[in-house]
Design a protein around this motif. Structure first.
Motif, mmCIF file in Angstrom:
data_model
loop_
_atom_site.group_PDB
_atom_site.id
_atom_site.type_symbol
_atom_site.label_atom_id
_atom_site.label_comp_id
_atom_site.label_asym_id
_atom_site.label_seq_id
_atom_site.Cartn_x
_atom_site.Cartn_y
_atom_site.Cartn_z
ATOM 1 N N ARG A 110 0.824 -1.205 0.000
ATOM 2 C CA ARG A 110 0.000 0.000 0.000
ATOM 3 C C ARG A 110 0.865 1.265 0.000
ATOM 4 O O ARG A 110 2.065 1.223 0.272
ATOM 5 N N ALA A 111 0.218 2.378 -0.248
ATOM 6 C CA ALA A 111 0.926 3.664 -0.355
ATOM 7 C C ALA A 111 1.632 4.042 0.940
ATOM 8 O O ALA A 111 2.673 4.704 0.920
ATOM 9 N N ASP A 112 1.081 3.614 2.087
ATOM 10 C CA ASP A 112 1.698 3.974 3.364
ATOM 11 C C ASP A 112 2.795 2.990 3.775
ATOM 12 O O ASP A 112 3.346 3.086 4.873
ATOM 13 N N GLY A 113 3.110 2.014 2.895
ATOM 14 C CA GLY A 113 4.178 1.060 3.174
ATOM 15 C C GLY A 113 3.702 -0.253 3.758
ATOM 16 O O GLY A 113 4.425 -1.256 3.720
ATOM 17 N N ARG A 114 2.485 -0.286 4.314
ATOM 18 C CA ARG A 114 1.980 -1.528 4.872
ATOM 19 C C ARG A 114 1.604 -2.493 3.752
ATOM 20 O O ARG A 114 1.462 -2.112 2.590
ATOM 21 N N HIS A 181 -7.335 -0.031 7.027
ATOM 22 C CA HIS A 181 -6.697 -1.354 7.007
ATOM 23 C C HIS A 181 -6.107 -1.660 5.635
ATOM 24 O O HIS A 181 -6.732 -1.387 4.607
ATOM 25 N N PRO A 182 -4.890 -2.250 5.585
ATOM 26 C CA PRO A 182 -4.266 -2.527 4.290
ATOM 27 C C PRO A 182 -4.953 -3.620 3.470
ATOM 28 O O PRO A 182 -4.667 -3.747 2.275
ATOM 29 N N GLU A 235 -12.409 0.304 -9.560
ATOM 30 C CA GLU A 235 -11.512 0.827 -10.609
ATOM 31 C C GLU A 235 -10.235 1.394 -9.989
ATOM 32 O O GLU A 235 -9.138 1.229 -10.530
ATOM 33 N N GLY A 236 -10.372 2.045 -8.857
ATOM 34 C CA GLY A 236 -9.209 2.642 -8.209
ATOM 35 C C GLY A 236 -8.423 1.687 -7.335
ATOM 36 O O GLY A 236 -7.373 2.048 -6.801
ATOM 37 N N ALA A 237 -8.939 0.466 -7.163
ATOM 38 C CA ALA A 237 -8.299 -0.491 -6.253
ATOM 39 C C ALA A 237 -7.488 -1.556 -6.980
ATOM 40 O O ALA A 237 -6.934 -2.445 -6.330
ATOM 41 N N GLN A 238 -7.439 -1.491 -8.296
ATOM 42 C CA GLN A 238 -6.713 -2.528 -9.034
ATOM 43 C C GLN A 238 -5.239 -2.551 -8.623
ATOM 44 O O GLN A 238 -4.570 -1.524 -8.606
ATOM 45 N N ALA A 239 -4.768 -3.731 -8.259
ATOM 46 C CA ALA A 239 -3.398 -3.874 -7.765
ATOM 47 C C ALA A 239 -2.907 -5.278 -8.080
ATOM 48 O O ALA A 239 -3.686 -6.185 -8.372
ATOM 49 N N THR A 240 -1.608 -5.452 -8.005
ATOM 50 C CA THR A 240 -0.974 -6.736 -8.296
ATOM 51 C C THR A 240 -0.207 -7.214 -7.076
ATOM 52 O O THR A 240 0.469 -6.431 -6.405
ATOM 53 N N ARG A 241 -0.331 -8.484 -6.794
ATOM 54 C CA ARG A 241 0.449 -9.064 -5.698
ATOM 55 C C ARG A 241 1.931 -9.088 -6.067
ATOM 56 O O ARG A 241 2.299 -9.385 -7.203
ATOM 57 N N THR A 242 2.767 -8.811 -5.086
ATOM 58 C CA THR A 242 4.211 -8.857 -5.271
ATOM 59 C C THR A 242 4.834 -9.638 -4.115
ATOM 60 O O THR A 242 4.257 -9.720 -3.026
ATOM 61 N N PRO A 243 6.005 -10.233 -4.322
ATOM 62 C CA PRO A 243 6.656 -10.978 -3.232
ATOM 63 C C PRO A 243 6.996 -10.063 -2.055
ATOM 64 O O PRO A 243 7.526 -8.971 -2.229
ATOM 65 N N VAL A 244 6.658 -10.532 -0.860
ATOM 66 C CA VAL A 244 6.870 -9.754 0.365
ATOM 67 C C VAL A 244 7.473 -10.674 1.424
ATOM 68 O O VAL A 244 7.049 -11.822 1.557
ATOM 69 N N PRO A 245 8.459 -10.218 2.184
ATOM 70 C CA PRO A 245 9.023 -11.069 3.246
ATOM 71 C C PRO A 245 8.029 -11.269 4.385
ATOM 72 O O PRO A 245 7.124 -10.463 4.603
#
Length: 332
Positions: A110-114, A181-182, A235-245
């Motif tokens: 997310r934009a706030d880093g979470r 919430h993220p 429409e504004g929530a479209q996002a892609t999963r990325t690898p996260v530790p």
């Protein structure tokens, strides 16, 4: 041949039956002197009246009469050892889990880093009066937009009306935290108009970048207008999963309805999951504090330092005082 009795810790004075057992059956070196239902306790060693009964290597109560090996151990011969606010001693005995070096997970940054584990649209009512409206919007939107987002969910609740002071502040704080919430890719706040929990006060604490609002009393058709707003949120929530530790994961744990086997199965599994997440630098959140009454010393022994230990003591004793101040036993 299936195992009939399970003894968790060699120090335990009881074992748990894994099936219904009959008088005269023998298992783990003891012979039952009575029928014992599945999930109940059988004495493994003699226990004198007043002596602690041990399970998990820890006292779970005190015998109210002498108990012989093979006897059914239950409320007829054991009483709780739970008391009101107690005195505790810092005696650390837990060795931290080894650092976890396994794989992480695919999450939504997310934009706030979470990081979120889901990308959903959340419909949050300010007040219980529009809870059903929020549910209708979420249910219809979920069907209309299936596959476009991880889910559309309403968080109906009975609060927000005729609340004052700290009571109202608590409701507002919880709903505001939900909106930030993220796991929420977008948030629709549904208000009524005349509620104590006014929408503008809630919005002061919401920092989510993808948010819409709906005032039911000002709408000609609140459900249809809500559906249009959800569509814009998606429409504004479209996002892609990325690898996260794993260090980015926040794991919330909660009692889900205990039975005689929870301490043998689900609870240790969830505990090991929590150990793995925290060893990797992640976070585990334990809620429902009264559920740990009787086992709080086991958690206190795992405190990282004396300051953390003191915080646990204050938290547990505060909950216990709340029970006793209202005339309730902490064991109930």
């Amino acid at each position: 041949m299936t195992i009939a009795l399970f003894r968790i810790d060699p120090r335990d004075s009881v074992a748990t039956t894994l099936r219904d057992m009959k008088t005269g059956e023998t298992a783990l070196g003891v012979t039952l002197s009575a029928d014992v239902p599945k999930g109940h306790k059988v004495a493994m060693t003699p226990v004198t009246a007043g002596e602690p009964v041990l399970k998990f290597g820890f006292p779970i109560g005190r015998a109210t009469q002498a108990i012989a090996p093979g006897e059914h151990v239950h409320t007829h011969n054991v009483r709780t050892a739970l008391e009101g606010s107690g005195s505790y001693r810092y005696a650390p005995s837990h060795e931290p889990a080894a650092a976890f070096h396994g794989p992480g997970f695919l999450g939504y940054r997310r934009a706030d880093g979470r990081v979120g584990t889901r990308n959903e649209i959340w419909v949050i009512p300010t007040v219980g009066c529009v809870g059903r409206t929020a549910q209708k919007i979420a249910e219809r939107a979920a069907r209309l937009h299936e596959g476009q987002i991880d889910g559309v969910h309403a968080f109906a609740h009975p609060f927000g009306c005729s609340q004052l002071g700290d009571d109202l502040d608590g409701t507002r704080a919880i709903l505001t935290a939900l909106a930030n919430h993220p796991n929420a890719g977008g948030v629709l706040i549904v208000g009524l108009g005349c509620e104590s929990n006014q929408m503008n006060r809630m919005l002061e604490g919401i920092t989510h970048p993808n948010i819409r609002t709906l005032g039911a009393q000002m709408a000609s058709d609140e459900v249809e207008e809500g559906l249009a707003l959800v569509e814009a949120l998606i429409e504004g929530a479209q996002a892609t999963r990325t690898p996260v530790p794993l260090s980015e994961l926040v794991l919330g744990v909660k009692c889900g309805g205990s039975d005689g086997f929870s301490g043998l199965t689900a609870n240790p599994l969830v505990g090991r999951m929590s150990d793995a997440v925290t060893a990797a630098g992640g976070t585990a959140i334990l809620t429902e504090i009264p559920e740990i009454f009787g086992a709080e010393q086991l958690l206190m022994a795992r405190a990282e330092n004396q300051a953390v230990f003191g915080g646990i003591v204050e938290l547990v004793n505060g909950f216990k005082r709340y029970f006793t101040d209202h005339g309730e036993a902490v064991s109930e």
